[in-house]
Design an enzyme around this catalytic site. Structure first.
Site, PDB file in Angstrom:
ATOM      1  CD  GLU A  38      44.496  41.632  47.879  1.00  0.00           C
ATOM      2  OE1 GLU A  38      43.346  41.201  47.649  1.00  0.00           O
ATOM      3  OE2 GLU A  38      45.359  41.748  46.998  1.00  0.00           O
ATOM      4  CG  ASN A 125      47.772  36.763  45.308  1.00  0.00           C
ATOM      5  OD1 ASN A 125      46.872  37.373  44.745  1.00  0.00           O
ATOM      6  ND2 ASN A 125      48.777  37.384  45.916  1.00  0.00           N
ATOM      7  CG  ASN A 182      48.420  39.682  42.188  1.00  0.00           C
ATOM      8  OD1 ASN A 182      47.453  39.426  42.891  1.00  0.00           O
ATOM      9  ND2 ASN A 182      49.327  40.576  42.529  1.00  0.00           N
ATOM     10  CG  ASP A 232      46.756  43.437  43.760  1.00  0.00           C
ATOM     11  OD1 ASP A 232      46.593  42.203  43.630  1.00  0.00           O
ATOM     12  OD2 ASP A 232      47.299  43.930  44.767  1.00  0.00           O
TER      13      ASP A 232
END
Length: 309
Positions: A38, A125, A182, A232
């Protein structure tokens, strides 16, 4: 892996996409061995890429010169999203610390935000820095629902999108109406903020108008819904197109989907793994780095990543 030009993994859904990609460039797998990759971020001054490997609780580093991958930070507090501020310092969202931090040039870590009105944040996040130096981040509870991407804990605050003032350090809620905020990104002129709504069914790409003061949002609306897919993290190119990490469900959904500023599908990059997040980098910001489950992939493209004004 054999390379073929043009790469059949790069698929145009609209003629406009053909101007954004290169017929003599193909998807490359640069690194493997992550458990859930990520938050990629490019450091052009050092010619390297950092990204979070959340369940392994570390940040990894890929060196463009040597092609080697190494652990850059152990015990990274289950770091997720990363970006750089206007001074080139690393800004990181941490699940375990439930905070946003800044890594100073000498390596010291400064906590920028971990509470709002006395209550602990959930699990920051994803994060972006605006041209005025303000830091905008999403705070869903994903990192406190179990022990895989953090540690189970009580949710003290509603999920929200925050703005951190660079001068005063004041933290303000700019939006608390997104169901599972997100990935986020500004349009090149910073008049729009895009936010992924990942707990809606179907999942949505939302867009907000940014006020002239650059501090508040209005006009929440759905730019497009993701259908059976799961967007995402994302980034925006200089023309305002959205490059969105994509996946979940059917394998044919895994990769990157590209949309126009009006939400029209332009093309996609098929990958063998779901893409969680991405960034532009390289000497000319024309190399797309894609953090995809266990791997980092890259593709040279015929556009550039947008930078703050």
């Amino acid at each position: 892996m054999p390379v073929r030009y043009p790469d059949p993994a790069v698929v145009a859904l609209d003629p406009r996409f053909e101007k954004l990609v290169l017929p003599l460039a193909a998807v490359e797998r640069l690194a493997a061995g992550s458990r859930w990759a990520e938050g990629p971020v490019w450091f052009g001054d050092g010619r390297y890429l950092l990204w979070s490997d959340i369940p392994n609780n570390r940040i990894l580093r890929w060196d463009e010169v040597t092609g080697q991958t190494a652990v850059w930070r152990h015990a990274a507090n289950y770091a997720n999203g990363n970006t750089r501020d206007r001074q080139g310092r690393l800004i990181t969202c941490e699940h375990l610390g439930r905070r946003v931090t800044r890594t100073e040039h000498d390596g010291r870590i400064t906590v920028l935000a971990d509470r709002y009105r006395g209550k602990r944040l959930n699990s920051p996040n994803d994060v972006v820095v605006k041209s005025d130096g303000s830091i905008w981040f999403t705070d869903p509870p994903f990192g406190i629902v179990g022990y895989y991407q953090g540690e189970r804990a009580e949710q003290e605050l509603p999920a929200a999108v925050y703005r951190l003032c660079p001068e005063t350090g004041e933290l303000t809620v700019v939006c608390d109406t997104v169901n599972g905020p997100n990935g986020l990104a500004f349009s090149p002129d910073e008049k729009r903020l895009y936010v992924i709504e990942s707990r809606a069914r179907p999942r949505n790409m939302l867009v907000f108008d940014v006020a002239s003061d650059g501090r508040t949002l209005s006009g929440q609306r759905v730019l497009f819904d993701a259908g059976a897919g799961t967007p995402d993290g994302m980034r925006v190119d200089t023309e305002g197109n959205l490059w969105c990490g994509w996946g979940m469900g059917a394998p044919e959904l895994d990769g990157v989907n590209v949309y126009s500023p009006e939400g029209e599908p332009l093309g996609r990059i098929a990958l063998p793994e779901r893409c969680a997040n991405l960034c532009f980098g390289g000497t000319h910001r024309n190399r797309l780095f894609m953090a995809s489950c266990t791997s980092i992939y890259a593709l040279f493209v015929n556009t550039q990543g947008a930078t703050p004004l």
